[in-house]
Motif scaffolding. Structure first.
Motif, short mmCIF file in Angstrom:
data_model
loop_
_atom_site.label_atom_id
_atom_site.label_comp_id
_atom_site.label_asym_id
_atom_site.label_seq_id
_atom_site.Cartn_x
_atom_site.Cartn_y
_atom_site.Cartn_z
N ASP A 119 38.55 32.67 32.12
CA ASP A 119 39.02 32.98 33.61
C ASP A 119 39.06 34.16 33.95
OD1 ASP A 119 38.94 30.38 34.65
OD2 ASP A 119 41.04 31.13 35.12
N VAL A 120 40.17 34.94 33.67
CA VAL A 120 40.55 35.96 33.52
C VAL A 120 39.34 37.83 33.57
CG1 VAL A 120 41.94 38.27 33.76
CG2 VAL A 120 42.73 35.88 33.51
N ALA A 139 44.15 37.38 39.92
CA ALA A 139 44.75 36.73 38.22
C ALA A 139 45.52 36.45 37.61
CB ALA A 139 43.94 37.89 37.28
N THR A 140 46.63 36.95 38.23
CA THR A 140 48.11 35.86 37.68
C THR A 140 48.48 35.19 38.97
OG1 THR A 140 48.99 37.32 39.58
CG2 THR A 140 48.93 39.02 37.65
N TYR A 165 32.90 40.70 36.42
CA TYR A 165 32.31 40.24 37.71
C TYR A 165 32.64 41.22 38.72
CZ TYR A 165 29.96 38.45 33.78
OH TYR A 165 29.36 37.25 33.27
N ALA A 197 42.27 29.53 28.56
CA ALA A 197 41.58 28.72 29.19
C ALA A 197 41.87 29.58 30.78
CB ALA A 197 41.69 27.36 30.00
N TRP A 198 42.40 30.63 30.82
CA TRP A 198 43.26 31.16 31.50
C TRP A 198 42.44 32.90 31.49
CZ3 TRP A 198 47.06 35.54 31.03
CH2 TRP A 198 46.81 36.53 31.88
N LEU A 234 49.17 42.87 35.08
CA LEU A 234 47.85 42.77 35.24
C LEU A 234 48.29 42.88 36.91
CD1 LEU A 234 45.14 41.73 33.85
CD2 LEU A 234 45.28 39.31 34.64
N LYS A 288 42.16 41.47 43.23
CA LYS A 288 41.50 40.48 41.75
C LYS A 288 42.48 40.43 41.09
CE LYS A 288 36.94 41.55 42.16
NZ LYS A 288 35.68 42.65 41.21
N PHE A 289 43.85 41.33 40.87
CA PHE A 289 44.63 41.66 39.49
C PHE A 289 45.42 40.84 40.28
CE2 PHE A 289 42.73 45.56 38.50
CZ PHE A 289 42.25 45.22 36.76
N ARG A 349 45.95 28.71 28.09
CA ARG A 349 46.58 30.37 28.18
C ARG A 349 45.10 30.39 28.09
NH1 ARG A 349 49.86 34.94 28.37
NH2 ARG A 349 50.50 33.71 30.49
N LEU A 364 36.72 37.12 36.31
CA LEU A 364 37.13 37.13 36.85
C LEU A 364 36.96 38.95 37.10
CD1 LEU A 364 38.53 36.10 39.98
CD2 LEU A 364 40.21 37.18 38.91
N LEU A 365 37.17 40.12 36.10
CA LEU A 365 37.77 41.41 36.41
C LEU A 365 36.56 41.82 35.40
CD1 LEU A 365 41.04 41.79 34.56
CD2 LEU A 365 40.17 41.48 36.91
N HIS A 425 47.12 27.41 35.78
CA HIS A 425 46.84 26.96 34.67
C HIS A 425 47.73 26.72 33.81
CE1 HIS A 425 43.00 28.81 34.15
NE2 HIS A 425 42.88 27.53 33.27
N ARG A 453 46.49 32.74 39.22
CA ARG A 453 45.17 31.87 37.79
C ARG A 453 45.57 31.84 37.25
NH1 ARG A 453 41.46 28.86 39.91
NH2 ARG A 453 40.99 28.52 37.29
N ALA A 454 46.85 32.44 36.20
CA ALA A 454 47.66 31.90 35.17
C ALA A 454 48.77 30.73 35.67
CB ALA A 454 48.61 33.11 34.80
N ILE A 499 51.74 50.39 30.86
CA ILE A 499 50.61 49.09 31.10
C ILE A 499 50.12 49.87 29.90
CG2 ILE A 499 48.73 48.12 32.20
CD1 ILE A 499 50.61 48.34 34.83
#
Lengths: 177, 177
Positions: B170-171, A152-153, B177, B166-167, B100, A148-149, B164, B174-175, A159, A155-156, A83
């Motif tokens: 977003d991320v 996040a994925t 806060y 926009a995402w 992620l 949260k992570f 992408r 999210l990460l 989108h 959300r991808a 990573i």
DNA sequence: TAACCCATGTAACCTGTTACATGATTAA
DNA sequence: TTAATCATGTAACAGGTTACATGGGTTA
């Protein structure tokens, strides 16, 4: 080298058997990294051999036995190292776009049908992702770091599918008029 | 079976040498189907052998000779047949999303840096696509059928890259806060 | 009783990546 | 004189797909 890492990532969440993983790779993790069961079993044996995974045989009655795999300390370290290594932006591969690029060689209605068929499938994916996303967004402030992570994925995916659907409408307009 | 079809699709537009194709697969066609020059040369020889392509040797002075490949009638038919066969929705593969998904195992700033790096590259892609799209949209009503289809694929790229970006925003929210 | 789910695998093949290899011309 | 561009390839390996194989338990 990424299937092995996708497997490590999925197993970090919790231990799985090969069969479970194969199913999960058809769902959540699978929406951004798909793999067939053959690939997964092959990869799991390799990862066990090189010592990144531990396997535990679980005897079940009424069902076949299974092997539960979990990530050990070396596995976790390998995942972390990977990573932390920067990766390139991945190229997209999309058969439908190849077809469309040369779409003028076939009758238009064939492509329109195909596009509509894909539209419906993407619509279904989006619905699935949005339903799952609701569970996360409802208690955004109580989410664990891991969640949260994962959100996040997700959300991808949302989108991505939304963009696809918008594109389909674009294309239909462009090709019909 | 899709690299061969992507090559046929690109050659339908006009004949190319292997070298030209390799460059093109880094550009327009390449944004939805990438291939290295090794793969392209291998595939071109195969396609010539099975009789879907014709090759013409072009002697050049001051430069190495080259082979110009073009699609013949069998090739065109093969491409048509393939386009008319329905295809599955393709799974996305994205290393960044795998990273992620298990991002909680590394310090957060490493991932944030990686995400910002990807953001910049996608931004560049989007700018390129949008500049090219302008050429099409400016005289939308004079486009040939072939150009309309090519414009349609370009629109896919624009939607994809926009989503992408926009995402990413977003991320980050999210990460952080 | 047929089809599906659980569970695991092998073998052959096709596709994609990385590294190596050559050699002339042109621009900095 | 160094690097880049034009132009084509081979070889080894890694990753992914398709087909085949087994076999008990459950549901319609």
């Amino acid at each position: 080298m990424a299937l092995s890492h996708a497997i490590l990532a999925a197993l970090m969440d919790r231990p799985h058997s090969g069969y479970d993983l194969a199913k999960r790779f058809d769902g959540s993790v699978g929406f951004f990294w798909h793999a067939s069961h053959q690939q997964i079993y092959r990869e799991l044996s390799k990862l066990e051999q090189v010592g990144l995974l531990n396997a535990e045989c679980i005897e079940q009655d009424g069902r076949p036995n299974k092997k539960l795999y979990s990530v050990n300390e070396s596995g976790r370290q390998a995942l972390q190292d990977w990573i932390e290594t920067p990766s390139k932006v991945m190229a997209l591969k999309d058969e439908l776009l190849v077809k469309l690029f040369a779409g003028y060689v076939v009758p238009k209605d064939i492509l329109l049908k195909e596009i509509k068929h894909h539209y419906r499938q993407h619509r279904t994916h989006l619905d699935t992702y949005q339903a799952e996303a609701q569970l996360y967004s409802q208690n955004l402030h109580q989410l664990s770091e891991a969640q949260k992570f994962q959100y996040a994925t997700l959300r991808a995916g949302i989108h991505y599918e939304t963009a696809r659907l918008a594109w389909f409408e674009d294309v239909l307009k462009l090709l019909i008029y």
